[in-house]
Scaffold this motif. Sequence first.
Motif, mmCIF file in Angstrom:
data_model
loop_
_atom_site.group_PDB
_atom_site.id
_atom_site.type_symbol
_atom_site.label_atom_id
_atom_site.label_comp_id
_atom_site.label_asym_id
_atom_site.label_seq_id
_atom_site.Cartn_x
_atom_site.Cartn_y
_atom_site.Cartn_z
ATOM 1 N N ARG A 335 0.837 -1.190 0.000
ATOM 2 C CA ARG A 335 0.000 0.000 0.000
ATOM 3 C C ARG A 335 0.879 1.249 0.000
ATOM 4 O O ARG A 335 1.784 1.408 0.816
ATOM 5 C CB ARG A 335 -0.917 -0.004 1.229
ATOM 6 N N ILE A 336 0.601 2.165 -0.940
ATOM 7 C CA ILE A 336 1.380 3.392 -1.095
ATOM 8 C C ILE A 336 0.461 4.580 -0.845
ATOM 9 O O ILE A 336 -0.435 4.868 -1.648
ATOM 10 C CB ILE A 336 1.973 3.505 -2.525
ATOM 11 N N PRO A 337 0.641 5.309 0.256
ATOM 12 C CA PRO A 337 -0.214 6.482 0.510
ATOM 13 C C PRO A 337 0.094 7.629 -0.459
ATOM 14 O O PRO A 337 1.205 7.768 -0.972
ATOM 15 C CB PRO A 337 0.161 6.882 1.945
ATOM 16 N N LYS A 338 -0.933 8.420 -0.729
ATOM 17 C CA LYS A 338 -0.763 9.613 -1.556
ATOM 18 C C LYS A 338 0.377 10.474 -1.021
ATOM 19 O O LYS A 338 0.519 10.671 0.187
ATOM 20 C CB LYS A 338 -2.058 10.422 -1.564
ATOM 21 N N GLY A 339 1.201 10.991 -1.931
ATOM 22 C CA GLY A 339 2.309 11.861 -1.554
ATOM 23 C C GLY A 339 3.624 11.149 -1.347
ATOM 24 O O GLY A 339 4.683 11.785 -1.294
ATOM 25 N N THR A 340 3.594 9.808 -1.254
ATOM 26 C CA THR A 340 4.834 9.044 -1.082
ATOM 27 C C THR A 340 5.715 9.198 -2.318
ATOM 28 O O THR A 340 5.240 9.149 -3.456
ATOM 29 C CB THR A 340 4.523 7.554 -0.866
ATOM 30 N N ILE A 341 7.000 9.389 -2.101
ATOM 31 C CA ILE A 341 7.969 9.425 -3.195
ATOM 32 C C ILE A 341 8.573 8.033 -3.346
ATOM 33 O O ILE A 341 9.062 7.453 -2.376
ATOM 34 C CB ILE A 341 9.070 10.463 -2.922
ATOM 35 N N VAL A 342 8.494 7.486 -4.548
ATOM 36 C CA VAL A 342 9.079 6.176 -4.838
ATOM 37 C C VAL A 342 10.360 6.408 -5.636
ATOM 38 O O VAL A 342 10.320 6.984 -6.731
ATOM 39 C CB VAL A 342 8.112 5.284 -5.632
ATOM 40 N N VAL A 343 11.485 5.983 -5.071
ATOM 41 C CA VAL A 343 12.792 6.175 -5.702
ATOM 42 C C VAL A 343 13.243 4.856 -6.305
ATOM 43 O O VAL A 343 13.245 3.810 -5.627
ATOM 44 C CB VAL A 343 13.829 6.674 -4.674
#
Length: 440
Positions: A335-343
């Motif tokens: 689960r990835i919440p809104k605003g998370t930066i994925v590098v």
Amino acid sequence: MSHAPASLHHLPRLRTRDLAQLGGLIRPGTHDSPLMALGKRFTVAPPGFPTMLITHDMDDVREVFTNHEDFSVGQLLKRVSNHDRLFGRETLVFLEGEAHRRERRLYSPPFQHKAVRSYQDVMVAAVQRELPGWPVGEPIEFVRVGYDLALGVLLEVVFGDVPVARRDRLRQAVIHWFEAIESRGFLVATMLTPLLGGYTPPYPPLRRGQALVDRLLVEEIAARRAALGDGVDRQDMLSRYVGTELDPHDDVALARNLRGILLGAYETTAITVGWIATMLAGHPKVLAELDSLAEDDARFDAYLDAVVAETMRVRPVSPFTGRRAARDTEINGLRIPKGTIVVLPILLIHESPEHYPDPMSFRPERFLDERPNGHTWLPFGGGSHRCLGAPFALLEARILFRAILEQRRIQPTTGELEPPRRLHTGLSPARNALVTLLPR
């Protein structure tokens, strides 16, 4: 039975006091980083920044690149970079969804294979124009060589045959603009950007430089529009665009996008040229192989293409890329919440033995029998935001070096390869790629 997606809180977390270790993922030798003990996914939450997911799980990478609706390049750039100051938020790199796809379709024809091949003579002419002024028998900074070649090629390819006085004015304006971008003052402003929530403080020299470049570009566009129907067969990018069904922009918007093309290609070309020269100088067997193929154009070009691809694998100009979650979403059971930066650590993927046997060795031969795999070879990024100019850049590197090696030899060097600059997020040679050329 389906399982509920895992939370980011379930992943290993890099401690704030260990943040400096992140630098080990953007310098050669990534697999020696202590961060490898955290696994293929871990999180980090630097003070004042959104939560970041660092992942080199290839299922994650593919999902992030292909999920255009939930992950945004533009939102990432607005938050952590100075790109809005450099390009403007109306340009291709910031657009998403259908707006991005529409704009990309408009600008892609001059970068397609047939069009790109038509620029070869321009590239060779740039070498022939610049090469007589390069020193022979003493070190030369090949990144600087790359800047001169890149700008010469770009102006010819984008604008074609324009009066000398106008071309020189535009060239000088672009050079001054680039100098403002590379200045210490703008570097300081850029370093403040992530700390200020994505706001880059105004830098007057940059603003003045951009305004002059835009004014001259608008003049060139107006001149090209005025010349429509004069019977002259022009093959430059601007002529392939102006007055066609691809041309819905006003002159100011078109100038802004052309400026983005100049900027996007200029520095990356120069640095790549520098790394290719460095790799050739540091690997005498590769140089010898090129010499042995000099009389066989097809095999020479194939091997030189492999040299270019391998250089971009071990020294990608951008060693990482990323996206920002535009809404709550899920990737690969996480689960990835809104605003998370994925590098996505490109260099780490390039150096993985899972994808490249003996990954730390410079072996162009790995790309002779098969083309680079677009899932694991990522110097141009991936997905719908993959660099539009990738075919142009690859051909340009090969054509430039073929023209150079026809007239000069590169002196082999001993010892360690020139390292990348320290304290810099990109991979650029620390000494601007010092290489010695010898007479052919």
